[in-house]
Design a protein around this motif. Structure first.
Motif, PDB file in Angstrom:
ATOM      1  N   THR A   1      17.657   1.015   4.369  1.00 32.42           N
ATOM      2  CA  THR A   1      16.523   1.928   4.214  1.00 32.42           C
ATOM      3  C   THR A   1      15.276   1.216   4.691  1.00 32.42           C
ATOM      4  N   VAL A   2      14.522   1.885   5.555  1.00 30.90           N
ATOM      5  CA  VAL A   2      13.325   1.284   6.149  1.00 30.90           C
ATOM      6  C   VAL A   2      12.124   2.170   5.866  1.00 30.90           C
ATOM      7  N   LEU A   3      11.015   1.559   5.478  1.00 30.24           N
ATOM      8  CA  LEU A   3       9.740   2.246   5.328  1.00 30.24           C
ATOM      9  C   LEU A   3       8.788   1.705   6.374  1.00 30.24           C
ATOM     10  N   ALA A   4       8.152   2.617   7.109  1.00 29.87           N
ATOM     11  CA  ALA A   4       7.242   2.224   8.177  1.00 29.87           C
ATOM     12  C   ALA A   4       6.053   3.179   8.192  1.00 29.87           C
ATOM     13  N   LYS A   5       5.107   2.912   9.086  1.00 29.50           N
ATOM     14  CA  LYS A   5       3.901   3.738   9.143  1.00 29.50           C
ATOM     15  C   LYS A   5       4.220   5.170   9.558  1.00 29.50           C
ATOM     16  N   ASN A   6       5.323   5.359  10.293  1.00 23.64           N
ATOM     17  CA  ASN A   6       5.778   6.702  10.630  1.00 23.64           C
ATOM     18  C   ASN A   6       7.303   6.742  10.585  1.00 23.64           C
ATOM     19  N   CYS A   7       7.851   7.942  10.612  1.00 21.02           N
ATOM     20  CA  CYS A   7       9.292   8.092  10.425  1.00 21.02           C
ATOM     21  C   CYS A   7      10.069   7.772  11.701  1.00 21.02           C
ATOM     22  N   MET A   8       9.456   7.951  12.860  1.00 22.17           N
ATOM     23  CA  MET A   8      10.130   7.615  14.102  1.00 22.17           C
ATOM     24  C   MET A   8      10.542   6.151  14.117  1.00 22.17           C
ATOM     25  N   MET A   9       9.610   5.263  13.762  1.00 28.08           N
ATOM     26  CA  MET A   9       9.919   3.841  13.779  1.00 28.08           C
ATOM     27  C   MET A   9      10.893   3.478  12.663  1.00 28.08           C
ATOM     28  N   ALA A  10      10.727   4.090  11.485  1.00 30.32           N
ATOM     29  CA  ALA A  10      11.652   3.823  10.387  1.00 30.32           C
ATOM     30  C   ALA A  10      13.077   4.209  10.772  1.00 30.32           C
ATOM     31  N   ASP A  11      13.238   5.337  11.429  1.00 27.13           N
ATOM     32  CA  ASP A  11      14.557   5.817  11.862  1.00 27.13           C
ATOM     33  C   ASP A  11      15.200   4.834  12.836  1.00 27.13           C
ATOM     34  N   ALA A  12      14.429   4.381  13.819  1.00 26.75           N
ATOM     35  CA  ALA A  12      14.967   3.473  14.837  1.00 26.75           C
ATOM     36  C   ALA A  12      15.335   2.114  14.238  1.00 26.75           C
ATOM     37  N   TYR A  13      14.473   1.569  13.392  1.00 24.44           N
ATOM     38  CA  TYR A  13      14.777   0.265  12.779  1.00 24.44           C
ATOM     39  C   TYR A  13      15.998   0.354  11.874  1.00 24.44           C
ATOM     40  N   ALA A  14      16.134   1.443  11.112  1.00 26.56           N
ATOM     41  CA  ALA A  14      17.290   1.591  10.228  1.00 26.56           C
ATOM     42  C   ALA A  14      18.587   1.573  11.035  1.00 26.56           C
ATOM     43  N   THR A  15      18.585   2.230  12.185  1.00 23.76           N
ATOM     44  CA  THR A  15      19.760   2.213  13.061  1.00 23.76           C
ATOM     45  C   THR A  15      20.036   0.810  13.582  1.00 23.76           C
ATOM     46  N   ALA A  16      18.980   0.122  14.023  1.00 24.96           N
ATOM     47  CA  ALA A  16      19.144  -1.234  14.560  1.00 24.96           C
ATOM     48  C   ALA A  16      19.691  -2.185  13.510  1.00 24.96           C
ATOM     49  N   PHE A  17      19.221  -2.053  12.277  1.00 25.52           N
ATOM     50  CA  PHE A  17      19.666  -2.967  11.223  1.00 25.52           C
ATOM     51  C   PHE A  17      21.150  -2.799  10.923  1.00 25.52           C
ATOM     52  N   MET A  18      21.667  -1.580  11.066  1.00 28.88           N
ATOM     53  CA  MET A  18      23.097  -1.378  10.842  1.00 28.88           C
ATOM     54  C   MET A  18      23.920  -2.043  11.938  1.00 28.88           C
ATOM     55  N   VAL A  19      23.335  -2.296  13.084  1.00 26.91           N
ATOM     56  CA  VAL A  19      23.991  -3.080  14.138  1.00 26.91           C
ATOM     57  C   VAL A  19      23.854  -4.569  13.837  1.00 26.91           C
ATOM     58  N   MET A  20      22.692  -4.996  13.387  1.00 31.12           N
ATOM     59  CA  MET A  20      22.377  -6.410  13.241  1.00 31.12           C
ATOM     60  C   MET A  20      23.041  -7.059  12.031  1.00 31.12           C
ATOM     61  N   GLY A  21      23.216  -6.307  10.931  1.00 36.04           N
ATOM     62  CA  GLY A  21      23.764  -6.899   9.721  1.00 36.04           C
ATOM     63  C   GLY A  21      22.668  -7.393   8.792  1.00 36.04           C
ATOM     64  N   THR A  22      23.070  -7.858   7.621  1.00 33.08           N
ATOM     65  CA  THR A  22      22.134  -8.152   6.536  1.00 33.08           C
ATOM     66  C   THR A  22      21.166  -9.287   6.865  1.00 33.08           C
ATOM     67  N   GLU A  23      21.681 -10.457   7.200  1.00 28.12           N
ATOM     68  CA  GLU A  23      20.818 -11.633   7.367  1.00 28.12           C
ATOM     69  C   GLU A  23      19.840 -11.459   8.519  1.00 28.12           C
ATOM     70  N   ALA A  24      20.312 -10.937   9.649  1.00 28.05           N
ATOM     71  CA  ALA A  24      19.428 -10.750  10.800  1.00 28.05           C
ATOM     72  C   ALA A  24      18.365  -9.694  10.503  1.00 28.05           C
ATOM     73  N   SER A  25      18.705  -8.679   9.718  1.00 29.45           N
ATOM     74  CA  SER A  25      17.740  -7.638   9.364  1.00 29.45           C
ATOM     75  C   SER A  25      16.631  -8.205   8.481  1.00 29.45           C
ATOM     76  N   ILE A  26      17.014  -9.020   7.507  1.00 34.09           N
ATOM     77  CA  ILE A  26      16.020  -9.648   6.637  1.00 34.09           C
ATOM     78  C   ILE A  26      15.086 -10.543   7.442  1.00 34.09           C
ATOM     79  N   ALA A  27      15.665 -11.322   8.346  1.00 38.36           N
ATOM     80  CA  ALA A  27      14.858 -12.238   9.154  1.00 38.36           C
ATOM     81  C   ALA A  27      13.862 -11.471  10.018  1.00 38.36           C
TER      82      ALA A  27
END
Length: 352
Positions: free
Chosen positions: A289-315
């Motif tokens: 779950t991502v919170l950002a200044k707008n929903c477009m960016m939150a949507d894109a980052y949430a998708t990317a994090f599911m590719v990257m995995g936990t540790e890379a997302s936190i970093a």
């Protein structure tokens, strides 16, 4: 009948007429497009369908105006630009040729937003991944599961760097490149509806399309809008709440693998496909779950994090500093664990 009795009857009739006239006046002041249960307060709820899913808009308006027609009109124009299911949309025309003359702000805005997240995530978010998603059975054509040779061939066209654009034109640097903004479009659609409502003077609202949201201002109780995050359990109830987040003028998006998957020949395939390998990802991150200044960016980052995995997302979140995240993941023993970024902690409560 006495004179006083006649006067009382006349006064009673006049009083009833006055009450009836006031009632008719108030009825005429109410917007006929509003549901009957929404005209008694300044809270308005509007629902509808868009992008193959549903939307729900809640806002406060002392004038009790219903904006469904305007919202639907905005979303029709939005889909005419960015939906791959509309044959003559901008994105469909881009996919069928090598060059496109850009016509709308929608198209250039999503191109630019995608470029930013693509670069910041090192390519984990990639709008050219659509053909791979289709091959693995998560597109409109259903499961195909082609062999690794074909996957390697398709990977040649999966790279957002192969799409070049400026304010007027977009073109492909390699034939066969396809764009699919499904991992960012619902979030962007939320922002577009928010912009429309703000142009009408609405300050307090909660806009949701397919689970992606923006909260502005406060609800009818004067509190921040609160959002429930589902428990990441493929066998649990779809509405089972794991945590609650209060939105303070932010966009929120959640992506996860725990429901959108299938099993074939004893192998579980998740819908998140890595643009690096061409295969479904396999790691412990269940939900981002991502919170950002707008929903477009939150949507894109949430998708990317599911590719990257936990540790890379936190970093990456700690490096960027302009987004907040709530991750649910399996630890090494297979137990469910969570990560909450520092800025989000005052706004989240996790349920047992």
């Amino acid at each position: 009948m006495g004179e006083n009795a006649r006067k009382n009857i006349i006064y009673s009739i006049i009083l009833l007429l006055i009450v009836f006239i006031v009632f008719l006046y108030r009825q005429n002041q109410q917007d006929p497009n509003l549901p009957a249960d929404e005209v008694a307060s300044n809270k308005i709820v509007i629902t509808g369908q868009t992008m193959g899913t549903s939307y729900r808009v809640v806002y406060l308006d002392d004038q009790r105006r219903a904006f469904k027609q305007g919202i639907d009109s905005v979303l029709v124009d939005f889909n005419q630009s960015l939906s791959t299911y509309v044959p003559d949309s901008e994105i469909s025309r881009f996919n069928s040729r090598d060059t496109l003359q850009i016509e709308t702000n929608y198209f250039i805005s999503v191109l630019q937003g995608s470029k930013q997240v693509f670069e910041e995530t090192g390519g984990a978010f990639d709008p050219t991944i659509g053909p791979l998603t289709n091959i693995w059975g998560f597109g409109p054509e259903g499961a195909q599961l082609k062999d690794s040779v074909e996957i390697r061939e398709i990977l040649r066209t999966v790279d957002y760097n192969l799409v070049s654009f400026d304010q007027d034109i977009a073109f492909k640097l390699r034939p066969g490149v396809q764009l699919d903004f499904s991992a960012i479009a619902k979030g962007y659609g939320v922002d577009v509806v928010v912009d429309y409502l703000e142009s009408q003077g609405i300050k307090n609202m909660l806009v949701e399309i397919g689970g992606e949201l923006v909260g502005r201002g406060v609800n009818e109780h004067g509190e921040l809008w609160k959002i429930g995050i589902n428990r990441p359990d493929e066998e649990g109830a779809a509405d089972e709440i794991f945590s609650i987040i209060a939105l303070q003028d932010q966009g929120l998006a959640t992506s996860g693998n725990y429901r959108n998957f299938y099993v074939r020949d004893g192998v579980k395939y998740s819908h998140t496909i890595s643009p690096f390998t061409g295969y479904p990802v396999r790691h412990g991150l269940l939900s981002a779950t991502v919170l950002a200044k707008n929903c477009m960016m939150a949507d894109a980052y949430a998708t990317a994090f599911m590719v990257m995995g936990t540790e890379a997302s936190i970093a990456l979140q700690q490096e960027l500093g302009n987004i907040e995240i709530f991750l649910i993941f399996n630890d090494e023993e297979g137990n469910i664990n969570t990560y909450i970024s520092e800025g989000l902690k005052p706004f989240i409560s996790t349920l047992n």
